[in-house]
Design a protein around this motif. Structure first.
Motif, PDB file in Angstrom:
ATOM      1  N   GLY A   4      -6.459  -3.190  -4.420  1.00  0.00           N
ATOM      2  CA  GLY A   4      -6.462  -3.025  -5.872  1.00  0.00           C
ATOM      3  C   GLY A   4      -7.862  -2.917  -6.443  1.00  0.00           C
TER       4      GLY A   4
ATOM      5  N   LYS B 113      -4.251   0.305  -2.051  1.00  0.00           N
ATOM      6  CA  LYS B 113      -3.120  -0.211  -2.838  1.00  0.00           C
ATOM      7  C   LYS B 113      -2.946  -1.709  -2.679  1.00  0.00           C
TER       8      LYS B 113
ATOM      9  N   LEU C 205       4.325  -2.465  -2.359  1.00  0.00           N
ATOM     10  CA  LEU C 205       3.141  -1.871  -2.975  1.00  0.00           C
ATOM     11  C   LEU C 205       2.740  -0.527  -2.372  1.00  0.00           C
ATOM     12  N   VAL C 206       3.009  -0.337  -1.095  1.00  0.00           N
ATOM     13  CA  VAL C 206       2.437   0.816  -0.395  1.00  0.00           C
ATOM     14  C   VAL C 206       3.332   2.062  -0.433  1.00  0.00           C
TER      15      VAL C 206
END
Lengths: 203, 76
Positions: free
Chosen positions: B46, B43, B12-13
């Motif tokens: 969310g 991130k 995700l990062v």
């Protein structure tokens, strides 16, 4: 590979002189491959994606996640105009669906997020299903929506459907969109909202 | 479980090399602590905590399979 060929040659040849030659050759080859390696690595990051981040394959991410969760699975895949549909089957279907489809929603969301980054309208949406849960659930929701709508039409009193995810609410709204005397409205805050079915006032 | 959280976070990062995960095992509950680069916190959380909630759901399901409970904590 270079090492493998080198040692094979060594076994075949008996004379000490020649064997030392093959070792030298083998070393040469290892040097070559070591020099080639960084190049292969450098190709990876810049896959020509506008944001600079390489696009990731949803297939790989789904498999990696399921492996890390420690479940056994079989995946079927279908690509349509609206996106890529995966259906997972296996021993742990109930676990992968979770309470009210929570785990399934989470997996679907996370895979979509990883593949599409922050983009709002990806060209290929990711759809996940486990053991046709979504399909069965859709049939149930349509049945429930019609049943409650006819009750509202009969009595005029509003009916409430317990909190559902956006995708499930959409099914209710779409099912009753053309209903002559019942209107639907989502109420509440957050991800899971209730739906109120009420009698249309302006008739 | 540690590996699962680390994998999700790294995917995700923007700075995967700065992802740190620690697992603190209790009698019944395991706490998984996740630390990411300062710019990446958004991130892994969310919008309205949606990503964090998704990671927690997946972690809980994984723990349940092992007959355990797990909590995900995102450290600042």
């Amino acid at each position: 590979m270079a090492w493998f060929f080198g040692s094979k040659n060594k076994d075949e040849v008996n004379s000490g002189e020649e064997s030392s030659q093959t070792i030298e050759k083998a070393e040469e080859k290892t040097d070559d491959s070591a020099a080639a390696f960084p190049c292969a690595l450098e190709e990876k990051p810049g896959s020509g994606f506008p944001s600079g981040k390489p696009q990731k394959s949803p297939d790989d991410i789904l498999k990696n996640l399921l492996d890390l969760m420690g479940v056994e699975y079989a995946i079927s895949r279908e690509e349509t105009d609206d996106g890529i549909h995966f259906n997972i089957s296996g021993e742990y279907e109930a676990l992968l669906i979770g309470k009210m489809g929570q785990t399934l929603d989470a997996l679907e969301y996370l895979i979509g997020k990883i593949c599409h980054g922050g983009r709002e309208a990806p060209e290929k949406r990711i759809f996940l299903d486990v053991g046709n849960y979504r399909k069965k659930r859709e049939e149930k929701i349509v049945f429930l929506a019609r049943k409650l709508a006819s009750r509202v039409a009969d009595h005029g009193r509003p009916e409430i459907i317990k909190p559902m995810s956006p995708m499930e609410r959409k099914i209710v709204h779409m099912t009753l969109r053309d209903h002559p005397c019942v209107e639907t409205k989502s109420e509440g805050e957050g991800f899971y909202k209730e739906i109120v079915l009420s009698y249309k006032k302006s008739l | 479980m540690k590996e699962l959280v680390a994998y999700m976070a790294r995917e995700l990062v923007d700075f995967p090399e700065q992802v740190e995960v620690r697992e603190i095992e209790g009698e019944k509950t395991t706490v998984v602590e996740l630390k990411v680069a300062k710019d990446d916190i958004g991130k892994v959380i969310g919008r309205q905590g949606k990503t964090a909630r998704a990671m927690r759901s997946i972690l809980s399901a994984t723990a349940m399979k092992q007959g355990k409970r797990a909590m995900l904590e995102i450290l600042e």
